[in-house]
Design a protein around this motif. Structure first.
Motif, PDB file in Angstrom:
ATOM      1  N   LEU A 118       0.813  -1.208   0.000  1.00 12.88           N
ATOM      2  CA  LEU A 118       0.000   0.000   0.000  1.00 12.88           C
ATOM      3  C   LEU A 118       0.851   1.265   0.000  1.00 12.88           C
ATOM      4  CD1 LEU A 118      -2.795   1.192   0.014  1.00 12.88           C
ATOM      5  CD2 LEU A 118      -2.811   1.019   2.509  1.00 12.88           C
ATOM      6  N   ASP A 119       1.889   1.322   0.839  1.00  8.46           N
ATOM      7  CA  ASP A 119       2.716   2.530   0.898  1.00  8.46           C
ATOM      8  C   ASP A 119       3.349   2.820  -0.455  1.00  8.46           C
ATOM      9  OD1 ASP A 119       2.165   3.094   3.517  1.00  8.46           O
ATOM     10  OD2 ASP A 119       3.903   2.039   4.316  1.00  8.46           O
ATOM     11  N   GLU A 120       3.858   1.783  -1.090  1.00 11.58           N
ATOM     12  CA  GLU A 120       4.475   1.971  -2.406  1.00 11.58           C
ATOM     13  C   GLU A 120       3.452   2.475  -3.426  1.00 11.58           C
ATOM     14  OE1 GLU A 120       6.210  -0.804  -6.021  1.00 11.58           O
ATOM     15  OE2 GLU A 120       6.133  -1.611  -3.985  1.00 11.58           O
ATOM     16  N   LEU A 121       2.269   1.878  -3.422  1.00 13.44           N
ATOM     17  CA  LEU A 121       1.251   2.268  -4.385  1.00 13.44           C
ATOM     18  C   LEU A 121       0.727   3.679  -4.122  1.00 13.44           C
ATOM     19  CD1 LEU A 121      -0.686  -1.112  -4.508  1.00 13.44           C
ATOM     20  CD2 LEU A 121       0.782  -0.166  -6.294  1.00 13.44           C
ATOM     21  N   LEU A 124       0.919  -1.673 -14.246  1.00 15.80           N
ATOM     22  CA  LEU A 124      -0.517  -1.932 -14.337  1.00 15.80           C
ATOM     23  C   LEU A 124      -1.263  -1.256 -13.196  1.00 15.80           C
ATOM     24  CD1 LEU A 124      -0.753  -5.714 -15.333  1.00 15.80           C
ATOM     25  CD2 LEU A 124      -1.032  -3.712 -16.793  1.00 15.80           C
ATOM     26  N   GLU A 125      -0.649  -1.285 -12.004  1.00 16.93           N
ATOM     27  CA  GLU A 125      -1.297  -0.667 -10.858  1.00 16.93           C
ATOM     28  C   GLU A 125      -1.479   0.834 -11.070  1.00 16.93           C
ATOM     29  OE1 GLU A 125       0.946  -4.267  -9.300  1.00 16.93           O
ATOM     30  OE2 GLU A 125       1.279  -2.675 -10.758  1.00 16.93           O
ATOM     31  N   GLN A 126      -0.418   1.491 -11.598  1.00 15.74           N
ATOM     32  CA  GLN A 126      -0.523   2.920 -11.833  1.00 15.74           C
ATOM     33  C   GLN A 126      -1.581   3.231 -12.890  1.00 15.74           C
ATOM     34  OE1 GLN A 126       1.325   5.812 -10.380  1.00 15.74           O
ATOM     35  NE2 GLN A 126      -0.608   6.475 -11.288  1.00 15.74           N
ATOM     36  N   LYS A 127      -1.627   2.402 -13.935  1.00 22.18           N
ATOM     37  CA  LYS A 127      -2.630   2.612 -14.978  1.00 22.18           C
ATOM     38  C   LYS A 127      -4.043   2.417 -14.418  1.00 22.18           C
ATOM     39  CE  LYS A 127       0.408   1.217 -18.789  1.00 22.18           C
ATOM     40  NZ  LYS A 127       0.670   0.186 -19.825  1.00 22.18           N
ATOM     41  N   ALA A 128      -4.203   1.404 -13.546  1.00 24.32           N
ATOM     42  CA  ALA A 128      -5.513   1.168 -12.941  1.00 24.32           C
ATOM     43  C   ALA A 128      -5.914   2.336 -12.047  1.00 24.32           C
ATOM     44  CB  ALA A 128      -5.495  -0.133 -12.144  1.00 24.32           C
ATOM     45  N   ILE A 129      -4.949   2.862 -11.287  1.00 19.93           N
ATOM     46  CA  ILE A 129      -5.225   4.000 -10.405  1.00 19.93           C
ATOM     47  C   ILE A 129      -5.619   5.220 -11.227  1.00 19.93           C
ATOM     48  CG2 ILE A 129      -4.159   5.612  -8.786  1.00 19.93           C
ATOM     49  CD1 ILE A 129      -2.398   3.237  -7.827  1.00 19.93           C
ATOM     50  N   ASP A 130      -4.848   5.490 -12.282  1.00 19.27           N
ATOM     51  CA  ASP A 130      -5.146   6.653 -13.126  1.00 19.27           C
ATOM     52  C   ASP A 130      -6.523   6.515 -13.785  1.00 19.27           C
ATOM     53  OD1 ASP A 130      -2.712   7.742 -12.486  1.00 19.27           O
ATOM     54  OD2 ASP A 130      -1.698   7.056 -14.302  1.00 19.27           O
ATOM     55  N   ALA A 131      -6.839   5.302 -14.247  1.00 21.81           N
ATOM     56  CA  ALA A 131      -8.134   5.086 -14.897  1.00 21.81           C
ATOM     57  C   ALA A 131      -9.283   5.276 -13.906  1.00 21.81           C
ATOM     58  CB  ALA A 131      -8.188   3.695 -15.511  1.00 21.81           C
TER      59      ALA A 131
END
Length: 628
Positions: free
Chosen positions: A164-167, A176-183
């Motif tokens: 969680l801290d990293e994300l 993929l996580e960053q793309k999901a967050i941005d979306a």
């Protein structure tokens, strides 16, 4: 006559209006007239019409199994007409031939384009790798969509909690996580932190600000783990003094103390005693490794992260009731309070008292000093120190400089999370005594090291710019020839490093750091970066608590002082806010009333609206505030 031709990387159909051999005038299936080179035409046909052909060709393409087509195709480079004959036979219709071209064109992993209507099947190993990559991308896209859907629905995706801290604070760019967050942020219209707040992953705005700092600078936690006990020398001589310290009530790392001894020959001997952890923490040992990574204690309201483990602080802090290792600068002064001799000793210093601001200030202040009232414990000593501080200030050429009355603010956070912001005047006799003694000790020892040719970490100011350097130089702002931080070795690594050099010089021993030691350049660089970051988190968290104070006390209207343009400082806290509606004719320094609303503890801001001019004068100019 109709044609099927290539244009802009795709295939189109149209009716020929004019044939000029090398080029054609064509009306597309959508009714647009275009010029088409004859070289890009792949099929000529009479029927069906262009639109009907394209529709039929797409149905043909959809029905072709690409894997079977790849197996049936020649293994060498081929022309589409040859494959059409093999796949459909000699009676292949225009829509079948066009459909085959559409299929070949839509399957670049299977068929590599080699020219006009020419292709070559991908080699088996290359096709296998390409298909595996495509499958991987498909699965990743599905995973990304599941994560996005979860975030949009207000849930933390499965498996994210351990990271969680990293994300939250440093997601891998393009992951993929960053793309999901941005979306998800785009779909909900929420800032990323608010997106995570909805999932319950961000407990509070306070934790988010603090967590971002800790993730960057204390990724493995703020604890110290198992560390060996710090060594404390037991063979030091004990000084014949009654030393006392002066600190804020919350101070636990007591670095400095003072003593005053009247001399039988007249005058006094003043002792400035600095805690000496350098005697027990050697360069490169386990505790030094910790201190060299942390570089300084981090301060913020309600919390601090110490540079040294508690046991090391306890062993060397100048706590009352004990004789603690110290490096002492003794200054002999005459009856006119002028210094006539200096001596540095390494010794144990008996600490008689730890005086605190809140109990000392009612006794030792401008009024009592002016009245000569020193009838309280250590009053006589403080009277001497005050007079000596004035002489030190004069020697630096600072005695006639105007000192504006200023305020500093102490933040007291209760166990239930409520904050009190308590103002305190700066520049008091207490501050004057302590600051002048620290300037004296830092400048004197800095000068001693410079004269001895021993490398140290200096603070130099010239042209209005302060910088740290290993080369001795003047500090114009303080009016001293040399200035080397050495008075806070329990809290700053620079001071600990310099203290090692001072101790060795006082004892006549080789310097722990030889001239041009590369390690000191590394310490200097790392310290400046860490110190800036630590000051920034202190400002951030103080601003957070200022806004929290407004919120908890329900303050919706407040007095303020205009600083510049639309910026004001709120009364009772070191908080600067923007007031867009402030009339341009309201000059800096004017007092106003403002309305406060929409406090945002994530963005550290609030909406302010001008109400009226104020009339009550400010009692003091506050210390530098936490700016917007």
């Amino acid at each position: 006559m109709n044609v099927f031709y290539e244009e802009d990387g795709g295939y189109k159909a149209g009716t020929v209006l004019e044939d000029n051999n090398t080029s054609l005038q064509v009306e597309t299936q959508h009714g647009k007239r275009v010029k088409v080179k004859a070289a890009v035409v792949l099929l000529r046909f009479a029927a069906p019409g262009p639109s009907a052909l394209m529709d039929a060709a797409q149905r043909v393409a959809d029905a072709i199994d690409v894997d079977f087509l790849w197996e049936a195709a020649p293994q060498e480079e081929f022309d589409h007409e040859r494959l059409a004959l093999e796949y459909f036979g000699a009676t292949a219709t225009p829509d079948q031939r066009a459909g085959l071209l559409l299929k070949l064109h839509a399957a670049p992993m299977y068929f590599h384009r080699k020219g006009k209507g020419r292709y070559r099947p991908a080699p088996p190993d290359i096709l296998k790798a390409a298909l595996a990559g495509a499958e991987k991308r498909r699965l990743q896209a599905e995973q990304q969509q599941r994560w996005t859907d979860a975030l949009v629905a207000g849930h933390l995706p499965d498996g994210w909690a351990p990271r969680l801290d990293e994300l939250l604070h440093a997601p891998e760019k393009g992951s993929l996580e960053q793309k999901a967050i941005d979306a998800a942020a785009a779909a909900t219209g929420l800032p990323i932190v608010r997106l995570f707040e909805r999932t319950g992953a961000v407990a509070s705005s306070h934790d988010w600000h603090l967590g971002r700092f800790l993730f960057t600078h204390f990724r493995h936690g703020t604890g110290f783990g198992d560390v060996p006990p710090v060594a404390v020398p037991d063979d030091l001589p004990v000084a014949d003094v009654r030393a006392f310290s002066i600190d804020d009530a919350a101070t636990t790392e007591i670095d400095d103390a003072m003593s005053v001894e009247a001399l039988a020959t007249g005058g006094w001997r003043i002792g400035i005693h600095i805690a000496a952890p350098a005697l027990g923490i050697a360069p490169g040992d386990a505790i030094d490794a910790i201190a060299s990574r942390r570089l300084s204690t981090v301060y913020m309201p309600g919390r601090k992260v110490t540079m040294l483990p508690d046991a090391a602080i306890a062993a060397y802090s100048l706590d009352a009731g004990s004789a603690r290792p110290a490096v002492s600068l003794y200054v002999t002064i005459d009856a006119a309070f002028d210094p006539v001799g200096f001596e540095t000793r390494v010794e144990r210093v008996p600490i008689a008292a730890n005086l605190r601001h809140d109990t000392l200030e009612p006794l030792f202040n401008e009024t009592t000093v002016a009245a000569g009232q020193f009838d309280f414990p250590f009053g006589t000593e403080l009277a001497v120190l005050r007079a000596f501080a004035l002489r030190c200030e004069a020697a630096r050429g600072k005695q006639n400089e105007p000192v504006p009355e200023r305020l500093e603010y102490a933040f007291h956070v209760d166990a239930d999370g409520r904050v009190r912001i308590v103002p305190r005047a700066r520049g008091t006799p207490i501050d004057h005594v302590v600051s002048e003694m620290m300037v004296l000790v830092n400048s004197r020892w800095g000068g001693d090291l410079a004269v001895a040719g021993r490398i140290a970490l200096y603070r130099v100011q010239s042209g209005g710019k302060v910088r740290m350097t290993t080369v001795p130089g003047p500090h114009d702002g303080l009016g001293v020839e040399h200035y080397a931080w050495s008075s806070s070795p329990l809290r700053r690594y620079v001071d600990l490093v310099n203290q090692r050099q001072i101790v060795a010089l006082a004892r006549g021993e080789p310097a722990p750091y030889p001239p041009r030691a590369e390690s000191l350049g590394i310490v200097l660089r790392d310290f400046e970066a860490a110190y800036d970051a630590y000051n920034e988190i202190q400002r951030t968290m103080e601003r957070w608590w200022c806004l929290r104070w407004l919120e908890q006390d329900g303050i919706v209207e407040a007095g303020a002082v205009v600083l510049r343009e639309s910026m004001v400082r709120i009364d009772g806290a070191p908080l600067v806010l923007r007031v867009p509606s402030l009339p341009p004719e309201v000059e800096p320094g004017a007092r106003v009333r403002v309305a406060i609303a929409d406090i945002d503890l994530f963005n550290l801001d609030a909406q302010c609206r001008y109400l009226a001019r104020g009339t009550a004068p400010a009692s003091a100019a506050p210390a530098p505030a936490i700016a917007a």
